[in-house]
Enzyme design. Structure first.
Site, PDB file in Angstrom:
ATOM      1  N   HIS A  57      48.495 -88.265 -39.022  1.00  0.00           N
ATOM      2  CA  HIS A  57      47.928 -88.151 -40.372  1.00  0.00           C
ATOM      3  C   HIS A  57      48.368 -89.384 -41.157  1.00  0.00           C
ATOM      4  CE1 HIS A  57      47.003 -85.304 -43.975  1.00  0.00           C
ATOM      5  NE2 HIS A  57      46.865 -86.563 -44.349  1.00  0.00           N
ATOM      6  N   GLU A  88      43.875 -87.117 -38.669  1.00  0.00           N
ATOM      7  CA  GLU A  88      43.556 -86.265 -39.808  1.00  0.00           C
ATOM      8  C   GLU A  88      43.911 -86.971 -41.111  1.00  0.00           C
ATOM      9  OE1 GLU A  88      45.909 -82.782 -38.935  1.00  0.00           O
ATOM     10  OE2 GLU A  88      47.631 -83.547 -40.043  1.00  0.00           O
ATOM     11  N   HIS A 214      49.690 -76.061 -39.416  1.00  0.00           N
ATOM     12  CA  HIS A 214      50.559 -76.154 -40.583  1.00  0.00           C
ATOM     13  C   HIS A 214      51.625 -75.062 -40.518  1.00  0.00           C
ATOM     14  CE1 HIS A 214      51.087 -78.478 -44.340  1.00  0.00           C
ATOM     15  NE2 HIS A 214      51.876 -77.462 -44.634  1.00  0.00           N
TER      16      HIS A 214
END
Length: 265
Positions: A57, A88, A214
């Site tokens: 990310h 991401e 997450h």
């Protein structure tokens, strides 16, 4: 689609892939100028231990993953054709430009996960909103798909939103699982799991793939996968890297893969 995920025509019957998020490895490296620990070495260890893919990310402030990491990891993934590379981030920041550059260099990129985080957020904390975000997301979804890259949207567990995701042209959703992780830690998982299961079922009815991520960890991962149908991929970073400080990265990956197997029974 990752060949490791294609053994069954029905995604509800396939094994969940484990994608290892390396942000926290890069975060530690960036506190010095010696390149230690190596992000590509961590990726190699994870893949050798059986991980199905690598996730990063890259944020605009480069607090952890930096553009050169993206390109170096994509180059590494050329040696692992059965593994997937997932980038991401917020498509209105740096994500789409990085995707363009990876593809322009002829490097592998299998998935872009669009996440609605702000520049100053410490971590992602909510999914996209529909219909609010649909109009501005549509051209970016189309652009990334035109690159030959799968698009996944980071979403809260809202079954009613899955039709809108499909109408937008996305391929998958990534269920934002922090609420589940907090509830699981408090012994309240059964209160929140029905919403995740219903959202996954709604996604599958719409022809969407289902990812999740997450705050998933060794304590809650198997329980989540048992309750939520059709999860094709979980991306895990914070807890996995934390566990690796105690167990070592290869052993940690193996233990997470065992959680995946237990959750798939």
């Amino acid at each position: 689609m990752n060949p490791l995920m294609s053994s069954a025509s029905d995604p509800r019957q396939a094994t969940t892939a484990l994608s290892v998020n390396l942000n926290k490895v890069a975060l530690l490296r960036n506190t010095r100028t010696l390149g230690i620990p190596s992000v590509t070495r961590a990726a190699t260890l994870a893949l050798e231990a059986g991980a199905d893919g690598i996730t990063v990310h890259p944020r605009p402030d480069e607090r952890h993953i930096r553009p050169h990491d993206v390109f170096e990891l994509a180059e590494l993934l050329k040696q692992w054709p059965a593994a997937e590379f997932n980038i991401e981030g917020n498509p209105f920041h740096n994500l789409v430009d990085l995707a363009r550059q990876v593809i322009a260099r002829g490097l592998p990129l299998h998935q872009c996960t669009f996440v609605p985080d702000s520049v100053d957020q410490s971590t992602s904390d909510h999914g996209w909103r529909f219909p609010d975000d649909a109009e501005r997301l549509a051209p970016l979804v189309a652009e990334v798909k035109a690159l030959g890259v799968r698009v996944s949207l980071f979403m809260d567990p809202l079954p009613e939103a899955m039709a809108a995701v499909r109408a937008l042209g996305a391929d998958r959703v990534e269920l934002y699982t922090e609420t589940f992780a907090r509830a699981h830690a408090d012994g309240r998982a059964t209160e929140v799991l029905p919403a995740f299961a219903a959202t996954a079922q709604a996604a599958l009815r719409e022809g969407l793939g289902v990812n999740a991520g997450h705050d998933l960890n060794r304590d809650n991962l198997a329980d989540f996968l048992r309750a939520v149908p059709g999860v094709q991929e979980v991306s895990i970073g914070h807890a996995l890297v934390g566990d690796a400080l105690e167990l070592g990265l290869p052993e940690t990956v193996r233990q997470y893969l065992q959680c995946v197997r237990e959750g798939s029974r």
